[in-house]
Design an enzyme around this catalytic site. Structure first.
Site, short mmCIF file in Angstrom:
data_model
loop_
_atom_site.label_atom_id
_atom_site.label_comp_id
_atom_site.label_asym_id
_atom_site.label_seq_id
_atom_site.Cartn_x
_atom_site.Cartn_y
_atom_site.Cartn_z
N ASP A 26 -24.74 -91.88 -86.48
CA ASP A 26 -24.90 -91.54 -87.91
C ASP A 26 -25.95 -92.45 -88.78
OD1 ASP A 26 -24.27 -90.00 -90.39
OD2 ASP A 26 -23.04 -91.68 -91.09
N ASP A 28 -26.47 -93.05 -92.76
CA ASP A 28 -26.19 -93.76 -93.77
C ASP A 28 -24.64 -94.43 -93.55
OD1 ASP A 28 -26.03 -94.76 -96.40
OD2 ASP A 28 -26.70 -93.00 -97.36
N ASP A 226 -19.20 -94.05 -89.46
CA ASP A 226 -18.49 -94.66 -90.32
C ASP A 226 -17.45 -94.00 -91.04
OD1 ASP A 226 -20.86 -93.46 -92.13
OD2 ASP A 226 -20.04 -94.71 -93.55
#
Length: 360
Positions: A26, A28, A226
């Site tokens: 991922d 961001d 995250d």
């Protein structure tokens, strides 16, 4: 298919970048935040790549093209080819192409990333619901300047029975100034106006995982993210392992309360975790032990954390007054205690004091 419920983070004798052939990262909250590289990301990714691991960057943001994302990563010091970037725009374009005739017209509610992805699949992006022979409506994040009238345009077509697709349904999107409405919020606007439901392609749903595997050729991928509800759930749905890094939106308390589909295989502070093995969490007399920590679910509804030196009567402090045990091992032990107690449910035990000790 019955899946085994994860009740503890897993161990790995090998460093993760050697145990897996491809990292599906991922962006961001993992690689960058607010446009800037997260600490240790650049050097960790460079080391993993130099040692033979393939890197792919997987994003639900359909606004930017893979070329634009690759250029941004290059500016951050992470040399990236556009082919190493997989977006939800590509996933939804493939999903549409499998259900309509080649050369079909698709009404685009979103940005350039969607238009490029549709053309790649032999489809024709159009701007008006009045186009003759319209085969589909596709909606993706269009940025803060997307005109409100575009939602009306989508609604006109959908209310006439044109099939509706969405790149993703993330309700929010992080930016340099804070949290802003994401594509999921825009999808809700059109849903209210039409009463319809779109077919969705992005994380955590299977079309995005399939797109990623098809484009990367990964044989043993590791999802790195995250967010529990997109990255980790997407790995769960795809039947692959995952690494949660604590540099984005998920904090330690949320991790302890994760339901089974949101429990990662591994957990680490940041992308340095790719370059290391993962310690074993083992059952102890009363709970679970990892490194110098033991976590216990008490009968009074509290998760207790004990450091080994406490039981031996030693101070357990280093010369600078800090603990001699790795706080992340304490979190891993707490995960095992919390997830085992919760089984198929969400842990409701009080972990406030235990987490305060760790400072995570």
């Amino acid at each position: 298919m019955t899946r085994q419920i994860r009740t503890s983070p897993a161990a790995s004798d090998q460093s993760l970048h050697q145990a897996y052939d491809t990292a599906l990262l991922d962006l961001d909250g993992v690689v960058y935040a607010g446009g800037r590289a997260i600490g240790h990301a650049v050097e960790s990714l460079a080391a993993a790549r130099a040692d033979g691991m393939h890197l792919a960057y997987v994003t639900n943001n359909a606004l930017r093209t893979p070329e634009a994302v690759a250029e941004h990563l290059g500016e951050l010091g992470i040399p990236t080819d556009a082919a190493e970037v997989i977006t939800s725009a590509q996933a939804v374009a493939r999903l549409i192409a499998e259900q309509v005739e080649p050369g079909s017209k698709v009404l685009v509610i979103g940005g350039e990333g969607l238009r490029v992805a549709l053309r790649e699949r032999g489809l024709v992006p159009v701007e008006s619901a009045e186009e003759e022979g319209l085969a589909a409506v596709v909606q993706g994040y269009g940025g803060p300047d997307l005109a409100w009238g575009r939602f009306a345009e989508a609604s006109y077509a959908i209310n006439r029975g044109v099939p509706w697709y969405a790149s993703n349904t993330d309700l929010t999107i992080p930016g340099a100034r804070g949290i802003a409405p994401g594509n999921g919020a825009a999808v809700e606007v059109v849903r209210i106006a039409t009463g319809a439901e779109p077919q969705v392609a992005g994380k955590p749903l299977p079309p995005m995982h399939r797109e990623t595997v098809l484009r990367t050729g990964a044989k043993r991928p590791l999802v790195v993210g995250d967010r529990l509800d997109t990255d980790i759930e997407g790995a769960f749905n795809g039947g692959v392992d995952s690494l949660l890094v604590l540099t984005g939106v998920t904090d330690a308390e949320q991790l302890l309360r994760a339901e089974p589909r949101h429990r990662p295989t591994y957990v680490d502070r940041d992308l340095r975790g790719l370059l290391a093995g993962q310690p074993e969490v083992v059952p102890a007399a009363e709970g679970f032990r990892c490194g110098g920590w033991t976590a216990v679910a008490l009968n009074n509804g509290v998760l207790e954390l004990r450091e080994d030196d406490e039981e031996s009567g030693e101070s357990g402090e280093t010369e600078d007054g800090g603990s001699g045990s790795d706080p992340l091992d304490g979190l891993r032990a707490l995960c095992a205690a919390a997830w085992t107690a919760a089984a198929e449910d969400v842990c409701t035990l009080d972990a406030a004091k235990a987490l305060a000790r760790l400072g995570l």
